[in-house]
Design a protein around this motif. Structure first.
Motif, PDB file in Angstrom:
ATOM      1  N   GLU A 179       0.825  -1.210   0.000  1.00  0.00           N
ATOM      2  CA  GLU A 179       0.000   0.000   0.000  1.00  0.00           C
ATOM      3  C   GLU A 179       0.859   1.260   0.000  1.00  0.00           C
ATOM      4  N   LEU A 180       1.968   1.226   0.724  1.00  0.00           N
ATOM      5  CA  LEU A 180       2.886   2.363   0.749  1.00  0.00           C
ATOM      6  C   LEU A 180       3.469   2.632  -0.632  1.00  0.00           C
ATOM      7  N   PHE A 181       4.003   1.593  -1.272  1.00  0.00           N
ATOM      8  CA  PHE A 181       4.652   1.783  -2.566  1.00  0.00           C
ATOM      9  C   PHE A 181       3.653   2.130  -3.669  1.00  0.00           C
ATOM     10  N   GLU A 182       2.419   1.670  -3.526  1.00  0.00           N
ATOM     11  CA  GLU A 182       1.374   2.059  -4.477  1.00  0.00           C
ATOM     12  C   GLU A 182       1.216   3.574  -4.484  1.00  0.00           C
ATOM     13  N   ALA A 183       1.098   4.171  -3.295  1.00  0.00           N
ATOM     14  CA  ALA A 183       0.895   5.617  -3.199  1.00  0.00           C
ATOM     15  C   ALA A 183       2.123   6.380  -3.688  1.00  0.00           C
ATOM     16  N   ILE A 214      -1.513  10.802  -9.584  1.00  0.00           N
ATOM     17  CA  ILE A 214      -2.353  11.522  -8.631  1.00  0.00           C
ATOM     18  C   ILE A 214      -1.564  12.712  -8.120  1.00  0.00           C
ATOM     19  N   GLY A 215      -2.272  13.680  -7.546  1.00  0.00           N
ATOM     20  CA  GLY A 215      -1.597  14.816  -6.951  1.00  0.00           C
ATOM     21  C   GLY A 215      -0.878  14.402  -5.675  1.00  0.00           C
ATOM     22  N   ARG A 216       0.063  15.205  -5.281  1.00  0.00           N
ATOM     23  CA  ARG A 216       0.834  14.881  -4.081  1.00  0.00           C
ATOM     24  C   ARG A 216      -0.010  15.066  -2.829  1.00  0.00           C
ATOM     25  N   PHE A 217       0.119  14.142  -1.891  1.00  0.00           N
ATOM     26  CA  PHE A 217      -0.448  14.307  -0.559  1.00  0.00           C
ATOM     27  C   PHE A 217       0.578  13.811   0.459  1.00  0.00           C
ATOM     28  N   PRO A 218       0.429  14.183   1.725  1.00  0.00           N
ATOM     29  CA  PRO A 218       1.443  13.797   2.715  1.00  0.00           C
ATOM     30  C   PRO A 218       1.447  12.299   2.993  1.00  0.00           C
ATOM     31  N   ILE A 219       2.639  11.717   2.984  1.00  0.00           N
ATOM     32  CA  ILE A 219       2.841  10.318   3.365  1.00  0.00           C
ATOM     33  C   ILE A 219       3.779  10.311   4.561  1.00  0.00           C
TER      34      ILE A 219
END
Length: 235
Positions: free
Chosen positions: A158-162, A171-176
């Motif tokens: 799930e981490l690497f997918e995002a 997709i646009g950037r969001f905080p990880i």
């Protein structure tokens, strides 16, 4: 033959060519149905953060308490919490969301060794899916951030997918946010010492995520991001 062996045997049962084609055709409708049900169920949500981590984390573990505290803090800055619906870190995050009065969403997966979604999910926001990839789309599409606590293969997936979707501008950037410097340290070192050195990633890719240790750092990073950028839905 044990029950587990029988399930494996059934999966590998030889099918003729026509049977394969017929099953594939009908599978399209099942997949489409899961997406429609998921989109309709999630469309009523406000801004949310998806939280991930191991289903094996016990209630008395410090990461369980930390996940609950982070989820609580996130609800206090106006976000709901989405999880994979299971036990461990997911349960802790849903518990924190409920304690904070925020939306508590669970996107469970049907597995033979799990007993359904946890008890801290809002009743009308508890969903279950057969396909992992359907669930992953929803975990990204309706999230305005990811918080990733220690976990195993599923958490890494799930981490690497995002990260991949953001890196490739799908997709646009969001905080990880990765929680646990000691836990994630070896992976980050590998990014720098191997991937970066061999030019498989660039220096800017290492800025797609933030590694923290505390609830205050995790919540603060998300708040700081949206103090600067507009909250929006992904794709």
């Amino acid at each position: 033959m044990t029950e587990k062996d029988q399930r494996i045997s059934d999966k590998f049962r030889q099918k003729n060519w026509n049977e394969i084609k017929i099953n594939d055709s009908w599978m399209i409708f099942k997949i489409m149905g899961e997406f429609v049900r998921g989109f309709e169920g999630m469309s009523r949500l406000g801004p949310c953060v998806s939280m991930f981590g191991s289903a094996r984390t016990q209630v008395d573990h410090r990461y369980y308490a930390l996940a609950e505290e982070i989820a609580y803090g996130i609800t206090q800055i106006g976000f709901g919490i989405i999880t994979g619906g299971g036990p461990g870190i997911m349960e802790a995050a849903n518990k924190g969301a409920r304690r904070g009065g925020g939306q508590s969403i669970g996107l469970g997966i049907e597995l033979p060794f799990e007993s359904g979604n946890n008890e801290f999910i809002d009743k009308d926001l508890s969903h279950s899916f057969d396909y992992f990839f359907v669930r992953k789309v929803l975990l990204v599409k309706y999230a305005q951030g990811f918080v990733v606590l220690p976990g195993g293969f599923g958490t890494l997936d799930e981490l690497f997918e995002a990260i991949t979707l953001i890196q490739t501008d799908k997709i646009g950037r969001f905080p990880i946010v990765l929680v646990g410097r000691k836990y994630w340290g070896g992976l980050i070192d590998w990014f720098k010492d191997t991937l970066l050195q061999e030019r498989k990633i660039s220096e800017k890719d290492l800025k797609l995520f933030r590694v923290v240790d505390t609830s205050e750092e995790a919540v603060g990073h998300i708040k700081a991001f949206y103090d600067k950028y507009t909250v929006k839905q992904n794709f």
